[in-house]
Design an enzyme around this catalytic site. Structure first.
Site, PDB file in Angstrom:
ATOM      1  N   PHE A 126     -29.205 109.638 -26.478  1.00  0.00           N
ATOM      2  CA  PHE A 126     -30.085 108.762 -27.058  1.00  0.00           C
ATOM      3  C   PHE A 126     -31.343 109.695 -27.849  1.00  0.00           C
ATOM      4  O   PHE A 126     -31.921 110.411 -26.893  1.00  0.00           O
ATOM      5  CB  PHE A 126     -31.061 107.607 -26.301  1.00  0.00           C
ATOM      6  N   ASP A 197     -29.673 109.753 -17.615  1.00  0.00           N
ATOM      7  CA  ASP A 197     -30.271 108.439 -18.274  1.00  0.00           C
ATOM      8  C   ASP A 197     -29.515 107.415 -18.007  1.00  0.00           C
ATOM      9  O   ASP A 197     -28.248 107.608 -18.435  1.00  0.00           O
ATOM     10  CB  ASP A 197     -30.518 108.878 -19.580  1.00  0.00           C
ATOM     11  N   TYR A 222     -35.360  96.804 -19.376  1.00  0.00           N
ATOM     12  CA  TYR A 222     -35.208  95.719 -20.391  1.00  0.00           C
ATOM     13  C   TYR A 222     -33.624  95.337 -20.840  1.00  0.00           C
ATOM     14  O   TYR A 222     -33.642  94.420 -21.510  1.00  0.00           O
ATOM     15  CB  TYR A 222     -36.253  95.880 -21.468  1.00  0.00           C
ATOM     16  N   LYS A 223     -32.878  96.390 -20.460  1.00  0.00           N
ATOM     17  CA  LYS A 223     -31.574  96.089 -21.123  1.00  0.00           C
ATOM     18  C   LYS A 223     -30.775  95.142 -19.945  1.00  0.00           C
ATOM     19  O   LYS A 223     -31.181  94.124 -19.782  1.00  0.00           O
ATOM     20  CB  LYS A 223     -31.108  97.341 -21.205  1.00  0.00           C
ATOM     21  N   ARG A 369     -22.194  96.550 -32.417  1.00  0.00           N
ATOM     22  CA  ARG A 369     -22.171  97.033 -31.217  1.00  0.00           C
ATOM     23  C   ARG A 369     -22.262  95.561 -30.415  1.00  0.00           C
ATOM     24  O   ARG A 369     -23.334  94.927 -30.707  1.00  0.00           O
ATOM     25  CB  ARG A 369     -23.415  97.652 -30.892  1.00  0.00           C
TER      26      ARG A 369
HETATM   27  C1  LIG Z   1     -32.913 102.492 -24.574  1.00  0.00           C
HETATM   28  C2  LIG Z   1     -32.906 103.873 -24.244  1.00  0.00           C
HETATM   29  C3  LIG Z   1     -34.184 104.443 -24.171  1.00  0.00           C
HETATM   30  C4  LIG Z   1     -35.289 103.968 -24.228  1.00  0.00           C
HETATM   31  O1  LIG Z   1     -36.484 104.737 -24.138  1.00  0.00           O
HETATM   32  P1  LIG Z   1     -38.024 103.648 -23.971  1.00  0.00           P
HETATM   33  O2  LIG Z   1     -38.680 104.742 -23.691  1.00  0.00           O
HETATM   34  O3  LIG Z   1     -37.860 102.400 -23.276  1.00  0.00           O
HETATM   35  O4  LIG Z   1     -38.028 103.336 -25.447  1.00  0.00           O
HETATM   36  C5  LIG Z   1     -33.941 105.847 -23.724  1.00  0.00           C
HETATM   37  N1  LIG Z   1     -32.906 106.136 -23.474  1.00  0.00           N
HETATM   38  C6  LIG Z   1     -31.452 105.646 -23.577  1.00  0.00           C
HETATM   39  C7  LIG Z   1     -30.152 106.479 -23.191  1.00  0.00           C
HETATM   40  C8  LIG Z   1     -31.554 104.347 -24.053  1.00  0.00           C
HETATM   41  O5  LIG Z   1     -30.555 103.767 -24.190  1.00  0.00           O
END
Ligand SMILES: *Cc1c(COP(=O)(O)O)cnc(C)c1O
Length: 410
Positions: A126, A197, A222-223, A369
């Site tokens: 990400f 992560d 939040y996911k 997705r």
């Molecule tokens: C959603 C996601 C993030 C989001 O980071 P935020 O700091 O919450 O915006 C980071 N890494 C991965 C792999 C994600 O899927």
């Protein structure tokens, strides 16, 4: 057709998690397949937020910090999360947001390997993880380097030059999943540390941080954990690192005695050191209440259903829609809890799907997705969603100027 109907009806009738759906408030008529981006609203959250705002904040005001234990919320919610990600007590904290936690852990880990200069990650990570690493390299200004290689090459790229490897266990776009135990072991064999992560792992399937001998991890609230938009993230550090780790963000809440108001920083012991400033009490309460939906849930059952939902969706969509191609690994062991297809005009296709009651999302350049959240998605939803994908494509419902106009969030 009859055969398919019977199949999913039977699956839903025998689903041990089917009762969990009632714990969520889902809009009538919507099939929600985007819980990998923003989890649905658990009913428990609404009641808790009302109490938090009107009673705790409204009535207790400043005394709430002691009276309601607001100060301990990062640790308390952290303990609940620890159970979900296979971590022992005292190693997980609910705090800040994933990007910030990536930065804290990267800086911490890099300092623990002072003789090494390379941070290793992959092209599928990400972007915020890569950006945070790039920012840290610039800030350190000490000859560090972020090395980004293809996922297929990362195992071999692990050598004695690597200080820390930063990987998403499940890749956000394709849903491909790394074998956490195998990659952690290889990293340790060359003396590198690993930060996992878990944004697309936590709450989606069983995670075994301690068993895999992980060093550090971050994840999102939040996911799959359903903590609400911008929910606090979490941070994990294996106990064996607690005595040597030094956070770069030495805020007063990670101080040994925040209310002594000393002029000099002294880190407190344990995972609490990863606290920075005043916790987001309301958001932590929402996440805490959301975790009730996981109480008594066997994550192995969640995983089994997730695999079955994804398999069924792949089968149903491929059978109906020759124009899409599967991006997610077909082998369940190599994927998380989402299914991605590449399709031409993917953005417009997704907008048409949403307009027809099937909510997923789009990732550039051409990926549609779909996230599968076993607590509130049924087998019936999966078949109906596949039927809708077929209709949108066959009837070219996506082919309107309105659906091709890009919004800010895709
Ligand atoms: C959603 C996601 C993030 C989001 O980071 P935020 O700091 O919450 O915006 C980071 N890494 C991965 C792999 C994600 O899927």
């Amino acid at each position: 057709m009859v055969e398919v109907l019977q199949k999913w009806e039977e699956l839903d009738a025998n689903d041990p998690l089917s009762g969990r759906r009632d714990l969520f408030d889902l809009p009538e008529g919507m099939i929600y397949l985007d819980g990998n981006s923003l989890g649905a609203l658990p009913k428990s959250v609404s009641a808790r937020m009302k109490n938090m705002v009107e009673e705790q904040w409204g009535q207790s005001l400043i005394t709430g910090w002691n009276k309601h234990g607001w100060m301990d919320m990062p640790a308390r919610v952290g303990e609940r999360l620890a159970k979900i990600v296979g971590a022992e007590e005292g190693t997980v904290l609910a705090t800040d947001i994933t990007s910030i936690n990536v930065f804290k852990l990267l800086a911490t880990a890099v300092k623990m390997r002072p003789e090494r200069k390379v941070i290793l990650s992959d092209t599928a990570n990400f972007p915020t993880d890569l950006y945070m690493a790039q920012g840290l390299v610039r800030l350190l200004d000490a000859g560090h380097e972020l090395k980004i290689v293809d996922p297929e090459e990362i195992y071999d790229a692990l050598d004695e030059s690597i200080a820390v490897m930063l990987l998403s266990e499940v890749e956000y776009k394709s849903g491909r999943r790394y074998d956490m135990a195998k990659y952690t072991e290889k990293a340790h064999s060359v003396g590198a540390l690993v930060i996992w992560d878990l944004c697309h792992s936590a709450g989606a399937f069983e995670v075994e941080l301690d068993k895999c001998n992980a060093d550090f991890a971050v994840g999102c609230g939040y996911k799959y954990l359903n903590g609400g938009p911008g929910a606090p993230a979490f941070v994990y550090a294996a106990k064996r690192h607690h005595d040597t780790m030094v956070t770069p963000l030495s805020g007063w809440h990670g101080h040994e005695a925040p209310f002594a108001f000393d002029l000099d920083y002294r880190a407190c012991e344990g995972i609490d050191q990863m606290r920075v400033g005043t916790p987001s009490v309301l958001s932590l309460a929402a996440l805490d209440a959301a975790l009730d939906a996981f109480e008594g849930v066997d994550m192995a059952e969640v995983r089994a259903k997730s695999v079955a939902l994804c398999d069924l969706f792949i089968e149903e969509v491929e059978r109906r829609c020759p124009e899409v191609s599967l991006v997610t690994p077909r082998n369940a062991d190599e994927r998380g809890s989402q299914v991605s297809f590449a399709v031409e005009e993917g953005y417009a296709v997704m907008q048409a799907l949403i307009a027809n009651g099937v909510v997923g999302d789009f990732r550039a350049p051409n990926i549609i997705r779909f996230g599968f959240t076993p607590l509130y998605v049924s087998y019936g939803d999966v078949v109906k969603a596949a039927e809708t994908v077929e209709r949108v494509l066959r009837e070219r419902l996506w082919d309107t100027p309105e659906f091709k106009k890009r919004a800010k969030v895709t």
